[in-house]
Enzyme design. Structure first.
Site, PDB file in Angstrom:
ATOM      1  N   ARG A  38       0.823  -1.210   0.000  1.00 30.29           N
ATOM      2  CA  ARG A  38       0.000   0.000   0.000  1.00 30.29           C
ATOM      3  C   ARG A  38       0.860   1.265   0.000  1.00 30.29           C
ATOM      4  O   ARG A  38       0.525   2.242  -0.671  1.00 30.29           O
ATOM      5  CB  ARG A  38      -0.949   0.003   1.200  1.00 30.29           C
ATOM      6  N   LYS A 200     -12.891  -9.943   8.418  1.00 27.95           N
ATOM      7  CA  LYS A 200     -13.747  -8.780   8.705  1.00 27.95           C
ATOM      8  C   LYS A 200     -15.199  -9.119   8.359  1.00 27.95           C
ATOM      9  O   LYS A 200     -15.769  -8.621   7.385  1.00 27.95           O
ATOM     10  CB  LYS A 200     -13.297  -7.574   7.888  1.00 27.95           C
ATOM     11  N   GLY A 355      -6.561  -5.692   1.587  1.00 28.76           N
ATOM     12  CA  GLY A 355      -5.225  -5.608   2.168  1.00 28.76           C
ATOM     13  C   GLY A 355      -4.672  -6.990   2.484  1.00 28.76           C
ATOM     14  O   GLY A 355      -3.544  -7.321   2.112  1.00 28.76           O
ATOM     15  N   GLY A 378     -13.333  -4.209   1.483  1.00 26.06           N
ATOM     16  CA  GLY A 378     -14.723  -3.820   1.726  1.00 26.06           C
ATOM     17  C   GLY A 378     -15.227  -2.828   0.693  1.00 26.06           C
ATOM     18  O   GLY A 378     -16.333  -2.970   0.157  1.00 26.06           O
TER      19      GLY A 378
END
Ligand code: 3PG
Ligand code: MG
Length: 396
Positions: A38, A200, A355, A378
């Site tokens: 990232r 998540k 990620g 997401g």
């Protein structure tokens, strides 16, 4: 429909204060960056702003500190990384964000950078607080969101801040992401398979209901699958679980039936009594109370590979297991290799995001090839779902 305003290359920004929202949310263990993807992706644009002699104020979050100043989630390792990679002065700001904060930033010269400490150390970030957003906005002349992966969050540095800055734009990375995803959406060919995993659960479980209408197959892996096992009255030992998902899972199955979407959940798994252990292959009705499900098993792998090879488009977010321990990377690795093989051989359209998914892919030993790799998890799913993401809406 209004279009997103992208940062124009030709804009003169010399001596202008730019608030740059990035996603520098990288995985850390003992303050050591485990995967710098990232950050690496953000560097070219930061360098460009430096060259253009802007004064750059970078905002990012790291993890979910929920308004607490958790030192484990400090951006200091990222600050050190930036300092090493950039040929200009980089400062770190860890003070409070009160009304006279601009004074504390007044030393910033053209081409210099301030990285602000984890913005989620302030609870006002997550609550999209008006006053806090105003203070943040007061720091700059121009706001640029180059964090597509955070744009599904209605949070101060993504959403409300734009009310308090004269001009707001999307950055080049964000542009590249949505262009690539748009292209995939426009060109997608059936059968479309969506593989969803990762841990998540709360972020993603609601997305599933809407995705059902858009895909032919939905494959659930990773910790997400645990909730489906519980729904089927299977015991999952000490495995990760999200509370109160019973209703939504019922709805998912009902919708899937209506829209003729095939849902596949694992039929076997790898378990261990600890995250650092080695895996034991088990069928799902044999999980002991002290065991944790940490990967998908061989039968499930075979099944998913078959589904991928029969698909023409694959969307994938979230690893199949606890890839941080190599012993539980087998499922993720197998899925990645199968998608890559089909992307090369039969022009499968493949798009992977998130990620953790990126980190996991980086750990795979073989050389892999996909149509598009997204930094977003997401946000990527919600975008495909067709939602107007809060962070993008404000850039129109
Ligand atoms: C991510 O890692 O997906 C982004 O940084 C967003 O993080 P969040 O899910 O904690 O908002
Ligand atoms: Mg993530």
């Amino acid at each position: 429909m209004d279009k997103i305003k992208f940062f124009p290359d030709s804009l003169d920004i010399q001596n202008q204060k730019i608030i740059l929202r990035l996603d520098l949310n990288v995985p850390l263990i003992d303050k050591i960056i485990q995967d710098d993807t990232r950050i690496v992706l953000c560097l070219p644009f930061i360098k460009k702003l430096v060259e253009k002699k802007a004064k750059i104020i970078i905002i990012s979050h790291l993890g979910r500190p929920k308004g607490l100043k958790d030192p484990e989630l400090s951006l200091i390792p990222v600050y050190k990384y930036l300092k090493k990679s950039l040929q200009t002065n980089v400062f770190f700001f860890m003070g409070n964000l009160d009304e006279d904060v601009q004074d504390k930033f007044s030393h910033l010269k053209e081409g210099e950078i301030i990285l602000m400490e984890n913005i989620r150390y302030f609870k006002e970030e997550s609550s999209n607080d008006e006053k806090f957003s105003k203070t943040l906005g007061s720091l700059g002349d121009i706001y640029i969101n180059d964090a597509f992966s955070c744009s599904h969050r209605k949070q101060a540095s993504i959403h409300n801040i734009t009310k308090f800055v004269k001009r707001s734009f999307a950055g080049p990375l964000l542009k590249k992401e949505i262009n690539a995803i748009n292209l995939v959406i426009q060109n997608k060919k059936e059968p479309v398979t969506c593989i969803i995993g990762g841990s998540k659960i709360s972020t993603k479980i609601n997305v599933i209901t809407s995705l059902i209408k858009k895909v032919n197959n939905l494959v659930i892996v990773g910790a997400m699958a645990n909730n489906f096992f519980v729904h089927k009255n299977l015991k999952i030992g000490k495995s990760l679980i999200e509370k109160n998902t019973e209703e939504i899972i019922k709805k998912i199955y009902k919708k899937a039936k209506e829209h003729k979407c095939e849902i596949t959940i694992p039929e076997d798994c790898m378990v261990s009594s600890s995250f650092t252990g080695v895996g034991n292959s088990k069928s799902l009705d044999k999980i002991e109370d002290d065991e944790i499900i940490l990967d998908i098993g061989p039968k499930t792998i075979k099944n998913i590979k078959d589904i991928i090879s029969l698909s023409n488009t694959v969307l994938w977010n979230g690893p199949a297991g606890y890839f941080e321990n190599e012993n539980f990377m087998i499922g993720t690795n197998a899925i990645a290799e199968e998608i890559s093989k089909n992307t090369i051989k039969k022009s499968l359209i493949s798009i992977l995001g998130g990620g953790d998914t990126l980190s996991a892919i980086k750990k795979c030993k073989s050389k892999l090839s996909f149509t598009h790799l997204s930094t977003a998890g997401g946000a990527f799913l919600e975008y495909i779902e067709g939602k107007d993401l809060p962070g993008l809406g404000v850039l129109k």
